[in-house]
Design a protein around this motif. Structure first.
Motif, PDB file in Angstrom:
ATOM      1  N   GLY A  47       0.813  -1.207   0.000  1.00 30.27           N
ATOM      2  CA  GLY A  47       0.000   0.000   0.000  1.00 30.27           C
ATOM      3  C   GLY A  47       0.845   1.255   0.000  1.00 30.27           C
ATOM      4  O   GLY A  47       0.551   2.228  -0.705  1.00 30.27           O
ATOM      5  N   SER A  67       2.564   1.799  -3.406  1.00 29.29           N
ATOM      6  CA  SER A  67       1.666   2.004  -4.543  1.00 29.29           C
ATOM      7  C   SER A  67       1.413   3.479  -4.838  1.00 29.29           C
ATOM      8  O   SER A  67       0.649   3.805  -5.744  1.00 29.29           O
ATOM      9  N   ARG A  68       2.071   4.363  -4.098  1.00 29.94           N
ATOM     10  CA  ARG A  68       1.880   5.807  -4.296  1.00 29.94           C
ATOM     11  C   ARG A  68       3.092   6.384  -5.018  1.00 29.94           C
ATOM     12  O   ARG A  68       4.227   6.249  -4.570  1.00 29.94           O
ATOM     13  N   THR A 111       6.066   6.390   4.063  1.00 30.99           N
ATOM     14  CA  THR A 111       5.126   6.478   5.180  1.00 30.99           C
ATOM     15  C   THR A 111       5.565   7.529   6.191  1.00 30.99           C
ATOM     16  O   THR A 111       4.729   8.165   6.830  1.00 30.99           O
ATOM     17  N   ASN A 142       0.423   5.161   7.854  1.00 25.95           N
ATOM     18  CA  ASN A 142      -0.774   4.665   7.171  1.00 25.95           C
ATOM     19  C   ASN A 142      -1.581   3.760   8.077  1.00 25.95           C
ATOM     20  O   ASN A 142      -2.027   2.703   7.675  1.00 25.95           O
ATOM     21  N   GLU A 197      -8.951   2.708   6.751  1.00 24.32           N
ATOM     22  CA  GLU A 197      -8.953   2.410   5.326  1.00 24.32           C
ATOM     23  C   GLU A 197      -7.720   1.609   4.919  1.00 24.32           C
ATOM     24  O   GLU A 197      -7.811   0.649   4.170  1.00 24.32           O
ATOM     25  N   SER A 198      -6.541   2.002   5.414  1.00 28.13           N
ATOM     26  CA  SER A 198      -5.331   1.272   5.040  1.00 28.13           C
ATOM     27  C   SER A 198      -5.331  -0.121   5.654  1.00 28.13           C
ATOM     28  O   SER A 198      -4.825  -1.065   5.055  1.00 28.13           O
ATOM     29  N   PHE A 204      -7.389  -2.188   3.407  1.00 29.17           N
ATOM     30  CA  PHE A 204      -6.671  -2.554   2.192  1.00 29.17           C
ATOM     31  C   PHE A 204      -5.690  -3.678   2.465  1.00 29.17           C
ATOM     32  O   PHE A 204      -5.545  -4.594   1.645  1.00 29.17           O
ATOM     33  N   ARG A 205      -5.001  -3.657   3.587  1.00 26.72           N
ATOM     34  CA  ARG A 205      -4.070  -4.739   3.924  1.00 26.72           C
ATOM     35  C   ARG A 205      -4.820  -6.064   4.059  1.00 26.72           C
ATOM     36  O   ARG A 205      -4.316  -7.116   3.658  1.00 26.72           O
ATOM     37  N   THR A 226      -9.413   0.598  -2.573  1.00 28.06           N
ATOM     38  CA  THR A 226      -8.297   0.227  -3.443  1.00 28.06           C
ATOM     39  C   THR A 226      -7.837   1.413  -4.292  1.00 28.06           C
ATOM     40  O   THR A 226      -6.645   1.556  -4.561  1.00 28.06           O
ATOM     41  N   ALA A 260      -5.670   3.594  -2.134  1.00 27.88           N
ATOM     42  CA  ALA A 260      -4.385   2.988  -1.794  1.00 27.88           C
ATOM     43  C   ALA A 260      -3.468   2.848  -2.999  1.00 27.88           C
ATOM     44  O   ALA A 260      -2.246   2.994  -2.885  1.00 27.88           O
ATOM     45  N   THR A 261      -4.058   2.555  -4.176  1.00 24.92           N
ATOM     46  CA  THR A 261      -3.225   2.222  -5.334  1.00 24.92           C
ATOM     47  C   THR A 261      -3.572   3.013  -6.585  1.00 24.92           C
ATOM     48  O   THR A 261      -2.833   2.941  -7.572  1.00 24.92           O
TER      49      THR A 261
END
Length: 299
Positions: A128, A131-132, A180, A186, A190-191, A194-195, A229, A232-233
């Motif tokens: 996550g 992905s930024r 991070t 993170n 929400e994160s 996503f994990r 998603t 995050a990505t």
């Protein structure tokens, strides 16, 4: 590995293009690519007047480290200035381009998505963070690790592949830490969600779960899962599911002698022909043609 270098930077980037160019790793060279690809910023940029037009890599993750000089990076439409000791993180599929000052010095490390799959554990949450697309401050540890990778890549010593995998894993961990750190961490709900999605994807990608299946397991709606998603990505849940299946298929095509039909069944497809159509639509080449290209054969 000149074929691999062409994958990274197209030879005609100075000319105008009607659309953003897309470059893959596998299927575009007769040989199986190296564990990682290493080159200096200058070695490729000087050929194009220090300007690399916007493009994206469908299956590659890149990390750049500016040693001296600078310029600017275009990252998914944002123009960000570049200065010495800055790291540029370019995730798989993200649109990016560069305009460097002449004589800028630094390094470009390129890692295939399949290598990341082996290194990243869903429970650790690194995917996550990585992905930024972003420019962050480098650290002495990142610089030292980058230099180690380049030295190991060039040396061709015994155990080279193993050492390169270990050093690359360390590098992406350090870059994720820097990302991070600058974003304030993170640890949001929400994160965390996503994990959990990542972990479920690793557990069930062979079962052909749909977005609705993952959403139900996470006790959220498919719409909400897509919001998570994308945050995050930058990508939809359905595309992440497809990409995971494609990566698994490519690993089987590269590292096993299993027939395409067997690979299709292993991935949960009842019809091998349908699997081939899905694979070709996602990668631009059929499974058989991809395997033939790897071995320098006619499809």
């Amino acid at each position: 590995m000149e074929g691999f270098a062409i994958v990274l930077y197209y030879s005609n980037m100075r000319s105008a293009a009607p659309a953003i160019r897309i470059y893959n790793l596998f299927g575009e060279s007769g040989d199986l690519p190296d564990v990682v690809h290493c080159e200096t910023i200058a070695s490729r940029s000087v050929l194009h007047d220090w300007t690399l037009a916007v493009h994206r890599h469908a299956r590659l993750h890149q990390v750049l480290l500016i040693e001296r000089g600078g310029g600017e990076a275009t990252l998914d439409g944002r123009v960000v200035p570049l200065k010495p000791m800055q790291v540029v993180n370019v995730p798989v599929g993200h649109v990016h381009g560069f305009r460097f000052e002449p004589d800028t010095q630094g390094w470009v490390l390129t890692i295939a998505a399949e290598i990341l799959d082996e290194a990243l554990l869903a429970a650790e949450g690194l995917r996550g963070a990585l992905s930024r697309s972003a420019v962050v401050r480098g650290t002495p540890q990142i610089r030292a690790t980058m230099k180690q990778i380049f030295a190991e890549h060039a040396a061709r010593d015994f155990g080279r592949a193993h050492v390169l995998r270990a050093l690359s894993s360390a590098m992406i961990g350090l870059v994720a830490r820097a990302l991070t750190s600058e974003s304030g961490g993170n640890g949001t709900v929400e994160s965390s969600l996503f994990r959990r999605f990542e972990a479920l994807l690793e557990q069930h990608h062979l079962e052909r779960w749909s977005v609705a299946d993952y959403a139900e397991a996470l006790a959220v709606t498919p719409t909400h899962l897509n919001r998570i998603t994308r945050a995050a990505t930058g990508d939809t849940a359905s595309h992440l599911i497809l990409n995971r299946m494609i990566r698994e298929a490519r690993r089987n095509l590269v590292y096993t002698n299993l027939p395409v039909s067997t690979i299709a069944y292993t991935l949960g497809f009842e019809d091998p022909a349908y699997f081939s159509r899905v694979y070709a639509a996602a990668t631009g080449v059929s499974p058989r043609a991809f395997r033939a290209q790897l071995h320098g054969e006619e499809a």
